[in-house]
Design an enzyme around this catalytic site. Structure first.
Site, PDB file in Angstrom:
ATOM      1  N   CYS A   1       0.834  -1.214   0.000  1.00 17.34           N
ATOM      2  CA  CYS A   1       0.000   0.000   0.000  1.00 17.34           C
ATOM      3  C   CYS A   1       0.857   1.248   0.000  1.00 17.34           C
ATOM      4  O   CYS A   1       0.540   2.241  -0.661  1.00 17.34           O
ATOM      5  CB  CYS A   1      -0.883   0.043   1.246  1.00 17.34           C
ATOM      6  SG  CYS A   1      -1.957  -1.364   1.408  1.00 17.34           S
TER       7      CYS A   1
HETATM    8  C1  BEZ Z   1       0.613  -4.771   1.898  1.00 17.25           C
HETATM    9  O1  BEZ Z   1       0.036  -3.730   1.654  1.00 17.25           O
HETATM   10  O2  BEZ Z   1       1.832  -4.836   1.791  1.00 17.25           O
HETATM   11  C2  BEZ Z   1      -0.114  -6.022   2.300  1.00 17.25           C
HETATM   12  C3  BEZ Z   1      -1.249  -5.923   3.082  1.00 17.25           C
HETATM   13  C4  BEZ Z   1      -1.900  -7.083   3.468  1.00 17.25           C
HETATM   14  C5  BEZ Z   1      -1.397  -8.325   3.062  1.00 17.25           C
HETATM   15  C6  BEZ Z   1      -0.279  -8.389   2.251  1.00 17.25           C
HETATM   16  C7  BEZ Z   1       0.382  -7.233   1.865  1.00 17.25           C
END
Ligand code: BEZ
Length: 211
Positions: free
Chosen positions: A45
């Site tokens: 994100c």
């Molecule tokens: C991320 O944004 O890196 C992420 C969030 C939840 C699960 C896997 C990756």
């Protein structure tokens, strides 16, 4: 409720990193890209939000307002935005909805409990100025999205609305486009002075009209 293409999207009031948002009023006469993230302080994100900040001038050029969503509160968003700016060499310049109560996530079906419990997956909604849903996309949490592809879709949608053309496979800005089936070839020849090539009666190509 499953949102389908062509539906008027639901309105909502929710807090954000830039104050409260009354969605339909905030959208005004613009297009909107609304996209969700599993949570604050997550790595994929963080990279996505940085990319969207860098691409903001491209969204502005197309009259598209950008609205992110994450299921944490506005204070958490503010701390996370500092990290995004620091690590992604950007300045986050659009609001992130603070959807701690899952109000918007539930309304838009962004939580897929069999994939990710109680957190939003990577949903995208492209909404036109009439508030109609024009694209939905759902990615898993582990895969970052391709935002240049979303700009490409917006270009295609706006070409269709403005010129009654569609875009073929792998189309990119400047490539020839397809005359929509509802226009006859005779009509198309009047409408598209750059020329119409009839490959088949149902497959008519013309240079991109706004180039
Ligand atoms: C991320 O944004 O890196 C992420 C969030 C939840 C699960 C896997 C990756």
């Amino acid at each position: 409720m499953t949102l389908q293409l062509g539906d008027v999207v639901p309105d909502f009031q929710q807090a954000s990193s830039m104050g409260d948002i009354s969605f339909h009023e905030w959208a005004g006469d613009s297009w909107v890209i609304l996209f969700s993230h599993p949570a604050d302080y997550t790595p994929v994100c963080t990279t996505e939000l940085g990319e969207v900040a860098r691409l903001k001038p491209e969204f502005d050029k197309r009259n598209v307002k950008v609205l992110a969503l994450s299921v944490d509160d506005a204070e958490s968003h503010k701390g996370w935005i500092n990290d995004i700016n620091e690590t992604q060499s950007c300045s986050v310049n659009y609001p992130i909805l603070a959807d701690g109560d899952r109000k918007v996530s539930d309304l838009y079906g962004m939580i897929h409990p069999n994939s990710l419990n109680n957190l939003t997956v990577r949903s995208v909604f492209i909404i036109d100025p009439q508030k109609k849903l024009r694209l939905t996309l759902t990615y898993p949490a582990s895969t970052g999205r391709n935002f240049p592809e979303l700009l490409r879709v917006i270009d295609s949608l706006q070409l269709t609305d403005n010129y009654q053309v569609a875009t073929p496979v792998n189309w990119k800005e400047g490539d020839d486009v397809v005359v929509v089936p509802s226009i006859s070839t005779e009509e198309a020849k009047q409408k598209f002075p750059k020329g119409v090539t009839e490959v088949k009666p149902y497959l008519r190509m013309t240079p991109q009209p706004n180039q």
